[in-house]
Write an enzyme that holds these catalytic residues in place. Structure first.
Site, PDB file in Angstrom:
ATOM      1  N   ASN A 130      56.010   0.281  -3.055  1.00 55.91           N
ATOM      2  CA  ASN A 130      56.391  -1.101  -2.751  1.00 55.91           C
ATOM      3  C   ASN A 130      55.480  -2.031  -3.544  1.00 55.91           C
ATOM      4  OD1 ASN A 130      56.953  -3.580  -1.623  1.00 55.91           O
ATOM      5  ND2 ASN A 130      56.045  -3.122   0.375  1.00 55.91           N
ATOM      6  N   LYS A 188      55.670  -5.187  -3.838  1.00 59.45           N
ATOM      7  CA  LYS A 188      55.534  -6.513  -3.218  1.00 59.45           C
ATOM      8  C   LYS A 188      55.732  -7.619  -4.272  1.00 59.45           C
ATOM      9  CE  LYS A 188      52.506  -4.411   0.133  1.00 59.45           C
ATOM     10  NZ  LYS A 188      51.570  -4.594   1.217  1.00 59.45           N
ATOM     11  N   HIS A 206      59.899  -4.828   6.708  1.00 61.36           N
ATOM     12  CA  HIS A 206      58.473  -4.620   6.413  1.00 61.36           C
ATOM     13  C   HIS A 206      57.652  -5.571   7.284  1.00 61.36           C
ATOM     14  CE1 HIS A 206      54.673  -4.686   4.234  1.00 61.36           C
ATOM     15  NE2 HIS A 206      55.024  -3.520   3.734  1.00 61.36           N
ATOM     16  N   GLU A 212      55.274  -7.456   6.669  1.00 61.14           N
ATOM     17  CA  GLU A 212      55.050  -8.785   6.066  1.00 61.14           C
ATOM     18  C   GLU A 212      56.277  -9.673   6.276  1.00 61.14           C
ATOM     19  OE1 GLU A 212      53.864  -7.349   2.203  1.00 61.14           O
ATOM     20  OE2 GLU A 212      52.041  -6.540   3.107  1.00 61.14           O
ATOM     21  N   GLU A 226      54.354   2.124   9.623  1.00 56.05           N
ATOM     22  CA  GLU A 226      53.273   1.422   8.930  1.00 56.05           C
ATOM     23  C   GLU A 226      52.489   0.589   9.941  1.00 56.05           C
ATOM     24  OE1 GLU A 226      54.241   0.938   4.511  1.00 56.05           O
ATOM     25  OE2 GLU A 226      55.120  -0.760   5.515  1.00 56.05           O
ATOM     26  N   GLY A 279      47.149  -2.504   3.465  1.00 63.02           N
ATOM     27  CA  GLY A 279      46.342  -3.287   2.532  1.00 63.02           C
ATOM     28  C   GLY A 279      44.904  -3.489   2.984  1.00 63.02           C
ATOM     29  N   SER A 293      47.550   2.003   3.349  1.00 61.81           N
ATOM     30  CA  SER A 293      46.356   2.422   2.606  1.00 61.81           C
ATOM     31  C   SER A 293      46.372   3.899   2.207  1.00 61.81           C
ATOM     32  CB  SER A 293      45.088   2.080   3.406  1.00 61.81           C
ATOM     33  OG  SER A 293      44.996   0.684   3.606  1.00 61.81           O
TER      34      SER A 293
END
Ligand code: PEP
Length: 251
Positions: free
Chosen positions: A6, A8, A92, A94, A164, A170, A210
């Protein structure tokens, strides 16, 4: 095993071309692992041309649930299909946290994606507060059940789930193998309940958060972990290829 990158909101057209070429040469023949990269919308067409014949597939990072029309700034499932997408990442964290996406919205998108034979990678995962409160299993269960409400599939290959944990994305703080195994087992039970044992047992459940070349092999060797959704490390061809190699070693 599926390893999906991904990207992003990173990489302009020139940089996307460069990374795609780097990924193709660093990975070589991806089989027996399924590999995909998910660039920004504007890079999809160029990425697809470079991926052609490599065995690496392409996905998008989001889409709108409607067919077409007055949705300024949005992209439809048909458009993604037309530029060569096989996968689309939906829900996702985010998108959920920054753009207010809900489970109900993710379910609408998942249904629409299937209509165009895209394979949705539906993301779920708890926040740190939810884990600390001991609510992680119930939060993820609601996310899975509500995000897949009304979704019908005929084969395991038509849907991918990605666990996730928000606190691991991240941050460099990977969930432990035991935490991942426990949650993946829980998600497996839910998808078997939703789609029947025969289909549910074969649905790929990816771990994301991560993942790097150093921890990938341990994570991928865990029960019910069928690959990874890779953020930061997918922006580096060598690191991404090393993660794919880890998946091959445990396939
Ligand atoms: C992601 O955003 O899907 C992700 C897993 O990111 P990272 O690998 O950078 O934690």
């Amino acid at each position: 095993m599926l390893v999906a990158g991904n990207w992003k909101m990173n990489l302009d057209l020139a940089a996307a071309r460069q990374l795609t070429s780097g990924v193709v040469s660093a990975i070589g023949d991806p089989s027996p692992v399924d590999v995909a990269i998910c660039p920004p919308f504007v890079d999809l067409d160029a990425t697809f041309s470079i991926l052609h014949g490599s065995g690496i597939r392409m996905g998008a990072q989001n889409m709108h649930a409607s067919e077409s029309g007055a949705f300024t700034g949005e992209i439809s499932a048909a458009m993604l299909r037309a530029v060569g997408c096989h996968y689309v990442i939906l829900g996702h964290s985010e998108r959920r946290q920054i753009f207010g996406e809900t489970n109900a919205g993710v379910s609408e998108k998942t249904i629409q994606a299937r209509k165009y034979r895209l394979v949705p990678i539906v993301c779920v995962g708890e926040s740190l507060d939810e884990r600390n409160a001991g609510d992680h299993e119930s939060v993820v269960e609601s996310q899975v059940r509500e995000s897949l409400e009304g979704v019908a599939i005929e084969a395991s290959s038509e849907l991918v789930l990605a666990y996730e944990p928000v606190w691991a994305i991240g941050t460099g703080q990977t969930a432990s193998g035991d935490q991942v195994e426990e949650m993946h087992g829980h998600i497996r039970d839910i998808v078997e309940d939703l789609f029947g044992k025969e289909i549910g047992v074969g649905i790929a459940i990816l771990y994301g958060g991560s993942v790097n070349p150093g921890n990938a092999q341990d994570l991928f060797s865990r029960e019910d972990v069928n690959g990874g959704l890779i953020g930061g490390a997918s922006l580096n061809a060598e690191k991404f290829a090393a993660i794919v190699a880890a998946a091959k070693s445990v396939q």
